[in-house]
Design a protein around this motif. Structure first.
Motif, PDB file in Angstrom:
ATOM      1  N   MET A  34     -13.153   0.842  -6.055  1.00 44.51           N
ATOM      2  CA  MET A  34     -12.785   0.942  -4.646  1.00 44.51           C
ATOM      3  C   MET A  34     -13.876   1.738  -3.936  1.00 44.51           C
ATOM      4  SD  MET A  34     -11.061   3.628  -2.594  1.00 44.51           S
ATOM      5  CE  MET A  34     -11.756   3.496  -0.941  1.00 44.51           C
ATOM      6  N   GLU A  46     -16.107   2.229   0.112  1.00 48.15           N
ATOM      7  CA  GLU A  46     -16.332   1.898   1.513  1.00 48.15           C
ATOM      8  C   GLU A  46     -17.816   1.753   1.799  1.00 48.15           C
ATOM      9  OE1 GLU A  46     -13.963   4.133   4.352  1.00 48.15           O
ATOM     10  OE2 GLU A  46     -12.711   4.881   2.710  1.00 48.15           O
ATOM     11  N   GLY A  89       0.832  -1.193   0.000  1.00 47.20           N
ATOM     12  CA  GLY A  89       0.000   0.000   0.000  1.00 47.20           C
ATOM     13  C   GLY A  89       0.867   1.243   0.000  1.00 47.20           C
ATOM     14  N   PRO A  98     -12.824  -2.379   2.611  1.00 45.13           N
ATOM     15  CA  PRO A  98     -12.220  -2.678   3.920  1.00 45.13           C
ATOM     16  C   PRO A  98     -12.563  -4.093   4.385  1.00 45.13           C
ATOM     17  CG  PRO A  98     -13.277  -0.515   3.942  1.00 45.13           C
ATOM     18  CD  PRO A  98     -13.694  -1.192   2.667  1.00 45.13           C
ATOM     19  N   MET A 102      -8.702  -3.569   1.899  1.00 41.57           N
ATOM     20  CA  MET A 102      -8.188  -2.359   2.529  1.00 41.57           C
ATOM     21  C   MET A 102      -8.165  -2.533   4.046  1.00 41.57           C
ATOM     22  SD  MET A 102     -10.705   0.257   0.497  1.00 41.57           S
ATOM     23  CE  MET A 102     -10.386   1.593   1.654  1.00 41.57           C
ATOM     24  N   ARG A 103      -7.301  -1.775   4.681  1.00 47.34           N
ATOM     25  CA  ARG A 103      -7.249  -1.684   6.148  1.00 47.34           C
ATOM     26  C   ARG A 103      -7.206  -3.042   6.838  1.00 47.34           C
ATOM     27  NH1 ARG A 103     -11.935   2.629   6.048  1.00 47.34           N
ATOM     28  NH2 ARG A 103     -10.839   4.345   5.033  1.00 47.34           N
ATOM     29  N   GLU A 139     -12.340   5.501  -7.350  1.00 43.18           N
ATOM     30  CA  GLU A 139     -12.107   5.604  -5.910  1.00 43.18           C
ATOM     31  C   GLU A 139     -13.290   6.245  -5.183  1.00 43.18           C
ATOM     32  OE1 GLU A 139      -8.548   7.201  -2.957  1.00 43.18           O
ATOM     33  OE2 GLU A 139      -8.817   8.156  -4.901  1.00 43.18           O
ATOM     34  N   GLN A 199     -12.169  -3.288  -4.287  1.00 45.10           N
ATOM     35  CA  GLN A 199     -11.326  -2.961  -3.137  1.00 45.10           C
ATOM     36  C   GLN A 199     -12.236  -2.413  -2.033  1.00 45.10           C
ATOM     37  OE1 GLN A 199      -7.718  -0.962  -4.087  1.00 45.10           O
ATOM     38  NE2 GLN A 199      -7.159  -0.551  -1.987  1.00 45.10           N
ATOM     39  N   ASP A 210      -0.072  -0.545  -4.841  1.00 50.74           N
ATOM     40  CA  ASP A 210      -1.354   0.155  -4.916  1.00 50.74           C
ATOM     41  C   ASP A 210      -1.204   1.599  -4.447  1.00 50.74           C
ATOM     42  OD1 ASP A 210      -4.379   0.188  -5.052  1.00 50.74           O
ATOM     43  OD2 ASP A 210      -4.104   0.650  -2.931  1.00 50.74           O
ATOM     44  N   VAL A 266      -3.886  -5.175   1.223  1.00 47.07           N
ATOM     45  CA  VAL A 266      -2.964  -4.077   0.941  1.00 47.07           C
ATOM     46  C   VAL A 266      -2.443  -3.552   2.272  1.00 47.07           C
ATOM     47  CG1 VAL A 266      -2.743  -1.759  -0.006  1.00 47.07           C
ATOM     48  CG2 VAL A 266      -4.146  -3.443  -1.184  1.00 47.07           C
TER      49      VAL A 266
END
Length: 254
Positions: free
Chosen positions: A140, A142, A19, A163, A189-190, A107, A161, A48, A216
């Motif tokens: 990507m 959330e 990442g 979390p 992610m995360r 994103e 992508q 990434d 990542v």
């Protein structure tokens, strides 16, 4: 280092991704280059970043220039129109010192673009892919609703992508399973939940159970990199003790 096909993209990426969003927080360009080299020599071939982290793109491009053909670069655009996406892409290509992007992602998407939509994003992505400027593209987000829409759409999205870590709910595990069924590459992610989780072996071991997941890891130091590389190659055994420790952590935070 093990490698996994990233969904229908068939990109054969390292099971741990670098990442690079935090590279602009690294003390110097020389330290950045050393960290990227350490990752590359450790077997990581998937890096990434995002246009929103412009300094990260610049540093990553400089650090990878000698190995560009041996690695896969993912970057992102938060553009909401085709024209803005083209502008972002050209800036990313220049910063990353490349003439193509292996994986280009939209994103922080809050609504999934559709064919012949007013934003023109879908047609733009398809045209860029046809021209070879981007090799693959994905989303990507959330937003669980958008993430689920990617899976349900039967569209051209090759990756998602989102979390994902051991503190996530069963809904996210179901999303991961659905991506595997639809052959959509899942990029986690995360993996440490933004620093909430500190037990790297446990966090990595949990994700290691999902063969289609590529986490990542945002790494700032050589020591962090060494830990990730070691536990990637030597993941903990998933036994009763592991499950008990994982359950305790989830219970504590949830």
């Amino acid at each position: 280092m093990d490698y996994v096909a990233l969904g229908k993209s068939n990109l054969l990426v390292s099971c741990t991704a670098f990442g690079a969003m935090s590279l602009d927080e690294t003390a110097s360009a020389d330290e950045t280059a050393a960290l990227v080299k350490q990752a590359y020599e450790g077997g990581i071939n998937f890096f990434d970043t995002a246009r929103s982290a412009s300094e990260s793109e610049l540093r990553l491009g400089e650090a990878l220039k000698d190995w560009r053909e041996d690695v896969f670069i993912a970057t992102k655009s938060a553009a909401s129109t085709a024209a803005a996406l083209e502008e972002d892409l050209q800036a990313s290509l220049k910063a990353l010192k490349t003439d193509y992007i292996d994986l280009y992602q939209l994103e922080n998407v809050t609504a999934l673009p559709v064919a012949e939509g007013p934003d023109g994003l879908m047609e733009k992505l398809l045209a860029l892919k046809a021209d070879g400027i981007i090799r693959h593209f994905g989303i990507m987000t959330e937003d669980i609703t958008v993430a689920q829409a990617v899976v349900d759409s039967d569209g051209p999205w090759e990756t998602l992508q989102y979390p994902f870590n051991m503190l996530c709910s069963s809904d996210v595990e179901e999303l991961v399973a659905a991506c595997a069924e639809k052959d959509i590459g899942f990029i986690a992610m995360r993996p440490l939940c933004g620093g909430v989780l500190t037990n790297i072996p446990l966090a990595l071991g949990y994700l290691h159970q999902f063969e289609n997941v590529v986490p990542v890891w945002g790494m700032h130091t050589a020591e962090e990199m060494q830990q990730i590389l070691y536990f990637t190659d030597n993941p903990p055994v998933i036994d009763d003790q592991f499950r008990e420790e994982a359950a305790k952590i989830r219970e504590f935070f949830n």
